[in-house]
Design an enzyme around this catalytic site. Structure first.
Site, PDB file in Angstrom:
ATOM      1  N   ASP A   1       0.805  -1.222   0.000  1.00  0.00           N
ATOM      2  CA  ASP A   1       0.000   0.000   0.000  1.00  0.00           C
ATOM      3  C   ASP A   1       0.848   1.286   0.000  1.00  0.00           C
ATOM      4  OD1 ASP A   1      -2.103  -1.709   0.116  1.00  0.00           O
ATOM      5  OD2 ASP A   1      -2.765  -1.175   2.129  1.00  0.00           O
TER       6      ASP A   1
ATOM      7  N   GLY B   1      -5.649  -1.001  -1.229  1.00  0.00           N
ATOM      8  CA  GLY B   1      -5.400   0.336  -0.706  1.00  0.00           C
ATOM      9  C   GLY B   1      -6.510   0.650   0.270  1.00  0.00           C
TER      10      GLY B   1
ATOM     11  N   GLU C   1      -9.813  -0.121  -2.938  1.00  0.00           N
ATOM     12  CA  GLU C   1     -10.842  -0.827  -2.157  1.00  0.00           C
ATOM     13  C   GLU C   1     -11.433   0.054  -1.043  1.00  0.00           C
ATOM     14  OE1 GLU C   1      -8.963  -4.136  -0.143  1.00  0.00           O
ATOM     15  OE2 GLU C   1      -7.370  -2.838   0.597  1.00  0.00           O
TER      16      GLU C   1
ATOM     17  N   HIS D   1      -5.542 -10.367  -4.156  1.00  0.00           N
ATOM     18  CA  HIS D   1      -4.232 -10.827  -3.691  1.00  0.00           C
ATOM     19  C   HIS D   1      -3.243 -11.109  -4.813  1.00  0.00           C
ATOM     20  CE1 HIS D   1      -6.912 -11.426  -0.269  1.00  0.00           C
ATOM     21  NE2 HIS D   1      -5.853 -11.122   0.437  1.00  0.00           N
TER      22      HIS D   1
ATOM     23  N   GLN E   1      -2.123  -8.943  -6.541  1.00  0.00           N
ATOM     24  CA  GLN E   1      -1.191  -7.818  -6.399  1.00  0.00           C
ATOM     25  C   GLN E   1      -0.081  -8.087  -5.383  1.00  0.00           C
ATOM     26  OE1 GLN E   1      -3.890  -3.969  -6.284  1.00  0.00           O
ATOM     27  NE2 GLN E   1      -5.017  -5.796  -5.723  1.00  0.00           N
ATOM     28  N   ARG E   2      -0.321  -9.051  -4.505  1.00  0.00           N
ATOM     29  CA  ARG E   2       0.658  -9.312  -3.445  1.00  0.00           C
ATOM     30  C   ARG E   2       1.516 -10.539  -3.723  1.00  0.00           C
ATOM     31  NH1 ARG E   2      -2.789  -8.494   1.837  1.00  0.00           N
ATOM     32  NH2 ARG E   2      -2.214 -10.642   2.242  1.00  0.00           N
TER      33      ARG E   2
HETATM   34  O1  F6P Z   1      -1.745  -4.835   4.016  1.00  0.00           O
HETATM   35  C1  F6P Z   1      -2.243  -4.171   2.969  1.00  0.00           C
HETATM   36  C2  F6P Z   1      -3.399  -4.789   2.275  1.00  0.00           C
HETATM   37  O2  F6P Z   1      -2.892  -5.111   1.052  1.00  0.00           O
HETATM   38  C3  F6P Z   1      -4.614  -3.871   2.211  1.00  0.00           C
HETATM   39  O3  F6P Z   1      -4.631  -3.028   1.101  1.00  0.00           O
HETATM   40  C4  F6P Z   1      -5.755  -4.838   2.214  1.00  0.00           C
HETATM   41  O4  F6P Z   1      -6.928  -4.245   2.753  1.00  0.00           O
HETATM   42  C5  F6P Z   1      -5.255  -5.934   3.065  1.00  0.00           C
HETATM   43  O5  F6P Z   1      -3.869  -5.982   2.879  1.00  0.00           O
HETATM   44  C6  F6P Z   1      -5.926  -7.241   2.795  1.00  0.00           C
HETATM   45  O6  F6P Z   1      -5.179  -8.258   3.360  1.00  0.00           O
HETATM   46  P1  F6P Z   1      -5.735  -9.673   3.839  1.00  0.00           P
HETATM   47  O7  F6P Z   1      -6.685 -10.161   2.812  1.00  0.00           O
HETATM   48  O8  F6P Z   1      -4.525 -10.520   3.936  1.00  0.00           O
HETATM   49  O9  F6P Z   1      -6.385  -9.465   5.145  1.00  0.00           O
END
Ligand code: F6P
Length: 346
Positions: A127, A170, A221, A276, A278-279
């Protein structure tokens, strides 16, 4: 000295590169030994460990996620949590801890430092909303993934004469939406910092269609309409569920927008939620570079006894900033930066 390392909060590309750099410098240069703690603060809380030596960090540079695992455990909401951490660190012979995390994980590190635990922090979050550092690693990878998605959505939107909405991560800050939206040529970018007017968004959609283009709207989001489903300035939630740090689960603003656009303009609108994706996966070169430098400077900070400090990027320099300062408030998108992007709306 034995140094503990943990990764907490949402994972992000580059975490393994930090771990690798810490160990690769810490063993030969300072003669330290390392112990990995599994699953964020749950590791020291429940003495869940993983050996961490040079062979254990081989091949980690391109690997996404974290070999240590992560969690959103908050030791301050567990009975005797802090005492358990102290006891476990002592029993395991761990004299210093490197915590790699975002606002929540580093918020815990700040409080532990205040009660005498030897902690150094490394900032991470896709973020990019942590104060004290220009950028966090993971952000560049997320932006590139979102930009590529926007590029792909342009062609299909145009073929079908549809409005396409891209919901990106975000929670409180619109950095991913702003950077990816600008790089991908979005027709509107909606971020948590600026309440949007749905009437205005529909005007932009209509003007784009009049130019014989299909509009792409990028929305964080956590973005909120001026007048939303629950009234003025409310987030759209997936469920009412909260994590250990009190954050609600976001999601749904994209679908809400598509519905509103269809109803108000009569044009077809669809939503893609990147979530996810994006991660996950391998970090970009820039994130590997930043994560590696943060790791190198974090182990130097341990050697210097810079407890309660966090690595930070300022320009091209890595500096140390107090954790307390970095976790005091989030770094939000400056209205002037958002105004630059507005030139391309509609
Ligand atoms: O930590 C940042 C983030 O990517 C946020 O933008 C998002 O709301 C959150 O993680 C969602 O993470 P999870 O699904 O692992 O709880």
């Amino acid at each position: 000295m034995r140094v503990g390392v943990l990764t907490g909060g949402g994972d992000c590309p580059g975490l393994n590169a930090v771990i690798r750099a810490i160990v690769r410098k810490g063993v030969p240069e300072y003669g330290y030994s390392f112990l990995g703690f599994r699953n964020g603060w749950r590791g020291p809380l429940e003495a869940l460990t993983k050996p961490l030596d040079i062979p254990a960090v081989r091949g980690l540079l391109p690997r996404g996620g974290t070999i240590l695992g992560s969690s959103r455990t908050n030791p301050f909401s567990v009975e005797d949590g802090v005492e358990k951490i102290r006891t476990n660190l002592q029993n395991l012979g761990v004299e210093a801890l490197i915590a790699i995390g975002g606002e929540d994980t580093l918020g815990v590190a700040t409080k532990l430092h205040e009660i005498g635990v030897n902690v150094v922090g490394v900032p991470k979050t896709i973020d990019n909303d942590l104060s004290g550092t220009d950028y966090t690693f993971g952000f560049d990878t997320a932006v590139n993934i979102a930009m590529e998605a926007i590029d792909r959505l342009h062609t299909t939107a145009e073929s079908h004469h549809r409005a396409l909405i891209v919901e990106v991560m975000g929670r409180h800050a619109g950095w991913i939406a702003l950077h990816a939206g600008m790089a991908g040529g979005a027709n509107a970018i909606l971020i948590p910092e600026v309440r949007f007017d749905i009437e205005q968004v529909c005007k932009w959609v209509e003007s784009r269609f009049r130019m014989d283009y299909a509009p792409i709207i990028v929305v964080s989001e956590g973005a909120m309409p001026k007048s939303g489903p629950e009234g003025e300035g409310t987030e759209v939630l997936r469920t009412g569920e909260k994590d250990a740090f009190g954050h609600v689960r976001l999601g749904g603003i994209g679908d809400w927008l598509a519905h509103q656009i269809e109803q108000r303009t009569g044009k077809e609108a669809r939503t893609t939620v990147l979530g996810h994706v994006q991660r996950g996966g391998t970090p970009t070169a820039r994130d590997r570079w930043l994560a590696t430098r943060f790791g190198l400077h974090a182990i130097d900070a341990v050697h210097d006894g810079a407890w309660g400090q966090m690595t930070a990027l300022r320009g091209t320099d890595i500096t140390m900033v107090p954790l307390a300062e970095a976790t005091k408030e989030l770094k939000l998108v400056d209205p002037a930066l958002y105004a630059e992007a507005e030139v391309f709306f509609g």
